[in-house]
Motif scaffolding. Structure first.
Motif, short mmCIF file in Angstrom:
data_model
loop_
_atom_site.label_atom_id
_atom_site.label_comp_id
_atom_site.label_asym_id
_atom_site.label_seq_id
_atom_site.Cartn_x
_atom_site.Cartn_y
_atom_site.Cartn_z
N ALA A 172 61.16 -0.39 79.79
CA ALA A 172 61.06 -1.61 79.39
C ALA A 172 59.57 -2.06 78.83
CB ALA A 172 60.84 -2.54 80.57
N GLU A 173 59.32 -3.59 77.99
CA GLU A 173 57.93 -3.44 77.29
C GLU A 173 57.48 -4.95 77.74
OE1 GLU A 173 58.31 -3.15 73.23
OE2 GLU A 173 57.11 -0.75 73.74
N VAL A 174 56.00 -5.59 78.38
CA VAL A 174 56.06 -6.67 78.18
C VAL A 174 55.41 -7.61 77.00
CG1 VAL A 174 54.30 -8.02 79.91
CG2 VAL A 174 54.62 -5.53 80.26
N GLU A 175 55.98 -8.56 77.37
CA GLU A 175 55.25 -9.71 75.54
C GLU A 175 53.84 -10.03 76.36
OE1 GLU A 175 58.05 -11.20 73.12
OE2 GLU A 175 57.31 -13.23 74.49
N ILE A 176 53.01 -10.27 75.42
CA ILE A 176 51.74 -11.62 76.00
C ILE A 176 51.20 -12.06 75.05
CG2 ILE A 176 49.22 -10.90 76.31
CD1 ILE A 176 50.04 -7.60 77.29
N LEU A 186 53.74 -4.60 75.35
CA LEU A 186 52.96 -3.47 75.62
C LEU A 186 54.31 -3.02 76.49
CD1 LEU A 186 49.51 -4.19 76.87
CD2 LEU A 186 50.22 -2.25 75.42
N PRO A 187 54.22 -1.50 76.60
CA PRO A 187 55.39 -0.86 77.74
C PRO A 187 54.54 -0.85 78.77
CG PRO A 187 54.57 1.33 75.93
CD PRO A 187 53.51 -0.11 75.83
N VAL A 188 55.32 -1.45 79.72
CA VAL A 188 55.14 -2.04 81.22
C VAL A 188 53.88 -0.57 81.83
CG1 VAL A 188 55.46 -2.13 83.55
CG2 VAL A 188 57.28 -3.00 81.83
N THR A 189 54.00 -0.02 81.44
CA THR A 189 53.31 1.44 82.17
C THR A 189 51.96 1.25 82.10
OG1 THR A 189 54.19 2.54 80.91
CG2 THR A 189 54.78 3.50 82.87
N GLU A 202 42.28 -4.76 86.21
CA GLU A 202 43.64 -3.79 86.63
C GLU A 202 44.35 -3.66 85.16
OE1 GLU A 202 44.17 -6.79 89.55
OE2 GLU A 202 43.06 -5.51 90.98
N THR A 203 44.15 -4.76 84.54
CA THR A 203 45.52 -4.83 83.13
C THR A 203 44.28 -4.96 81.60
OG1 THR A 203 45.24 -7.30 83.22
CG2 THR A 203 46.79 -5.89 84.22
N GLY A 204 45.16 -4.40 80.66
CA GLY A 204 44.57 -4.72 79.22
C GLY A 204 44.77 -6.11 79.17
N LEU A 205 45.24 -6.94 79.66
CA LEU A 205 45.51 -8.32 79.50
C LEU A 205 43.45 -8.98 79.61
CD1 LEU A 205 47.39 -9.77 82.02
CD2 LEU A 205 47.75 -8.89 79.58
N GLU A 206 43.23 -10.51 78.51
CA GLU A 206 41.98 -10.43 78.09
C GLU A 206 42.31 -12.30 78.37
OE1 GLU A 206 39.19 -9.47 75.61
OE2 GLU A 206 41.17 -7.23 75.17
N ILE A 211 51.60 -13.54 80.24
CA ILE A 211 52.78 -12.91 79.20
C ILE A 211 53.94 -13.65 79.36
CG2 ILE A 211 54.63 -10.67 81.00
CD1 ILE A 211 52.14 -10.07 82.89
N THR A 212 54.68 -13.80 78.69
CA THR A 212 55.64 -14.26 78.38
C THR A 212 57.07 -13.98 78.93
OG1 THR A 212 55.68 -14.09 75.83
CG2 THR A 212 54.40 -15.89 76.06
N ALA A 213 57.18 -12.93 78.60
CA ALA A 213 58.62 -12.15 78.68
C ALA A 213 58.59 -10.53 78.81
CB ALA A 213 59.34 -12.50 77.87
N VAL A 214 59.38 -9.58 79.85
CA VAL A 214 59.35 -8.34 79.57
C VAL A 214 60.91 -8.29 78.33
CG1 VAL A 214 60.46 -6.79 81.07
CG2 VAL A 214 58.10 -8.75 81.61
N ILE A 215 60.76 -7.04 77.99
CA ILE A 215 62.06 -6.86 77.08
C ILE A 215 62.24 -5.18 77.28
CG2 ILE A 215 62.74 -6.55 74.56
CD1 ILE A 215 61.30 -8.73 74.76
N LEU A 216 63.72 -5.15 77.76
CA LEU A 216 64.32 -4.66 78.36
C LEU A 216 65.12 -3.78 76.84
CD1 LEU A 216 66.18 -5.04 81.30
CD2 LEU A 216 64.13 -3.70 80.85
#
Ligand SMILES: Cc1cc2nc3c(=O)[nH]c(=O)nc-3n(C[C@H](O)[C@H](O)[C@H](O)COP(=O)(O)OP(=O)(O)OC[C@H]3O[C@@H](n4cnc5c(N)ncnc54)[C@H](O)[C@@H]3O)c2cc1C
Ligand code: FES
Ligand code: FES
Lengths: 342, 283
Positions: A172-176, A186-189, A202-206, A211-216
């Motif tokens: 899955a991917e995270v939508e930011i 970004l891939p979840v990993t 802890e994350t690459g978030l600025e 986080i708006t969604a997760v894409i499967l």
């Protein structure tokens, strides 16, 4: 709790505009409030995004699904499409926390929940994650819940999410959404960074990222999926070790294998080489042992996590026996009944 | 049962000790104007006052300490630093401003009340509008502001389930909810299920099966089980369901679905029996 200003965001842009140094987003609040009560987190402004419209929906996205960041863990785990096409995700979520917490916990909040390392929670102890530069009390301390992989001298903590392990095994991917309004995935990993000498990051978030969604991705119909979680009591405890597996069998050969591991690293842990050692092989003890030998590290970073080495090996082998059909029973991914209720 | 005992705002104001009257009500012997002996000469009186100050609410603490034990310069500086850290720079004045402390306090409280949030909660069908400090959890709003003390506080950290209530029909840990985030929501508590003279099926089953010992976890257990019935009816699977599409009311399912409710007396077998019994009564 320290006093704070409570502000309700009217839109995503409004929410990221209000995010500054001392501000925190609140979604379900089950992790943030817990940490605010013991003053591990002390935001002076708390921005409530829980009422933003449209972020609590699970929608078709190509052949897959787009899961809004405010979809609760319960809604996600019980959604008929998820149960049918991505059953390992249902199982991973249902293995975590309690029904009460899953009803509040959100997809975004679950991904960004903080570690359960006891020293992170104890403000009287040194912790590089909580108070950068103070040292790591887990080194030489007590460490049953600590990680096996991806640690550094400055931090031994593990990421506690079960859901993230289910998402990782599914690719899955995270939508930011950045504060500029741009959106990236970004891939979840890859959402998580390893501690190195900056465990506080802890994350690459600025700043201002939400986080708006997760894409499967599209469901892998016909794959056998399972999530096995080992913990100190039968339910309602964090993982010591967990294994998520998605296996495609072709007769008596493993045609495809994807694995992800929880409770053992600062992020859901994956190892492409281990997947590769299984692919094209017959599901037999020697195959499983080879995969386990490759995965399990020769030494543990902390003496009290040494038990996780044999535990991880055995849990992996038991999971592979089930997923390949040698033992037990697992869920098989299939198409959701048409017009499936959500 | 047990509606609010007065206008909600006065309830909040009372709790937070608006103005000095409220503060002094909590910390006897710290009246402004009553000279306090310096620490060295105070004998036994100082610890008593300190203790009184410490049990009082957060806002009285540093000021009361000042008055109880007029500190030496180093200590004074220390407390000034503490107050800057706790309450912000505008709460510390020059030394000569010491007699103004009570004024500082009331302005602190006023500043605090500015942050109060008007929150409308419909609890067991009755609606209430409360003025709440943003930090107030749904649990504290129910217990301390609405006097609905059936909902219990066990851990205050989401770990025990004693505080379980229904929010718009779903079970949650009210200790991990900010009340303000539930503005306009419908809350059901144990008081909303039945009364001592007319117990609902689950309450009656807990009594019948002796599904408790001390009873502290029981309201949470019953609220949780109430939601469990609805979740099973809606077809929600659990981690132990053999098939994600079919879940039945088995002992293993009840145990897993109730695992968010701890019972320190370990009445688990009888809790599960009570739930199974109520399920039969219902069907
Ligand atoms: C007793 C207990 C047991 C638990 N057991 C388990 C378990 O076994 N397995 C497991 O996986 N989890 C477990 N949990 C953790 C639980 O899953 C998390 O608390 C929950 O998922 C957090 O989600 P939330 O929406 O409540 O997050 P919040 O508390 O609202 O937020 C958490 C963090 O994420 C940030 N955030 C939230 N949403 C966004 C967004 N959209 N974009 C950017 N930042 C965001 C917040 O600012 C905050 O820093 C347990 C929790 C408790 C209290
Ligand atoms: S008091 Fe809320 S879970 Fe314990
Ligand atoms: S009956 Fe005592 S805690 Fe459950």
């Amino acid at each position: 709790m320290k006093p704070f200003d409570y502000q309700r965001a009217h839109s995503l842009a409004d929410a990221s505009g209000r995010m500054g140094d001392a501000a925190s987003i609140i979604a379900g609040g089950t992790n943030l409030l817990d940490l605010m009560k013991i003053q591990v987190m002390t935001p002076s402004r708390v921005i409530d995004i829980s009422r933003l419209s449209g972020m609590d929906r699970i929608e078709p996205h190509g052949d897959g699904l787009r899961i809004g960041a405010l979809v609760t863990n319960t809604t996600l785990a019980t959604d008929a499409r998820i149960r049918a096409g991505w059953p390992v995700l249902s199982r991973a979520i249902l293995a975590g926390a309690s029904a009460q917490i899953r009803n509040k916990a959100t997809t975004g909040g679950n991904l960004l929940q903080r570690t359960r390392c006891p020293y992170f929670y104890d403000t009287a102890m040194a912790c590089n994650k909580r108070a950068p530069g103070t040292g790591c009390s887990a080194q030489g301390g007590s460490g049953r819940m600590l990680a096996l992989f991806g640690t550094s001298d400055d931090c031994l903590a593990a990421h506690p999410s079960d859901m993230a392990v289910g998402l990782a095994v599914l690719g899955a991917e995270v939508e930011i959404r950045a504060s500029s309004g741009d959106t990236r995935t970004l891939p979840v990993t890859q959402l998580y960074t390893l501690p190195g000498n900056r465990p506080d990051i802890e994350t690459g978030l600025e700043k201002g990222d939400i986080i708006t969604a997760v894409i499967l991705p599209a469901p892998r119909i016909g794959t056998r999926q399972t999530y096995r979680k080992v913990r100190d009591r039968a339910s309602y405890a964090f993982a010591l070790v967990s294994v998520a597996a998605v296996l495609k069998m072709d007769g008596d050969t493993i045609a495809e294998a994807a694995l992800a591991f929880g409770g053992v690293a600062p992020r859901p842990w994956t190892d492409a080489a281990v997947n590769g050692l299984l692919t094209g092989k017959r599901p037999e003890p020697a195959t499983f042992e080879r995969a386990a030998a490759h995965l399990v590290p020769d030494t543990a970073p902390h003496p009290e996590t040494a038990f996780k080495r044999p535990l991880l090996r055995r849990t992996l082998i038991a999971t592979l026996r089930e997923a390949s059909g040698l033992a037990g029973q697992v869920d098989t991914a299939r198409n959701a009944p048409s017009g499936a209720p959500q | 049962m047990g509606g609010p005992s007065g206008p909600p705002f006065s309830v909040s104001a009372r709790r937070l000790g608006a103005g000095t009257a409220g503060v002094n009500a909590h910390a006897p012997g710290t009246d402004r104007g009553v000279p306090s002996p310096p620490l060295e000469r105070a004998g036994q009186a100082v610890p008593v006052r300190l203790a009184a100050a410490l049990v009082a609410n957060d806002f009285t603490r540093p000021a009361a300490l000042h008055r109880a034990a007029r500190p030496r310069r180093a200590e004074e500086k220390f407390w000034n630093r503490q107050r800057v850290a706790w309450f912000g720079p505008d709460t510390v004045g020059p030394d000569t401003a010491r007699p103004q402390l009570a004024l500082d306090l009331s302005s602190l409280n006023a500043r605090h009340e500015e942050r109060f949030l008007m929150t409308k909660l419909t609890v067991n069908g009755q609606s209430h509008t409360l003025a709440l400090d943003p930090r107030t959890t749904l649990l504290d709003a129910l217990r301390d502001h609405l006097d609905l003390t059936g909902t219990k506080k066990g851990c205050d950290h989401g770990q025990c389930g004693a505080c379980t209530v229904l929010v718009n029909g779903t079970r949650v840990n009210s200790c991990l909810c900010l009340a303000a985030m539930h503005d306009e929501d419908e809350i059901t508590t144990i008081e909303g299920l039945g009364s001592p003279d007319s117990l609902n099926a689950l309450q009656a089953a807990f009594v019948e099966k002796d599904g408790y010992q001390c009873g502290y976890c029981t309201p949470g257990q019953i609220m949780s089980a109430t939601a469990l019935f609805d979740e099973l009816k809606a077809g929600h699977p659990s981690y132990v369901s053999p098939d994600l599409d079919h879940a039945e009311m088995t002992d293993a399912e009840i145990a897993e679905r109730m695992s968010g409710n701890l019972c320190r007396c370990s009445a688990y077998p009888l809790i599960r029996e009570a739930i199974a019994m109520a399920a039969e009564v219902k069907s």
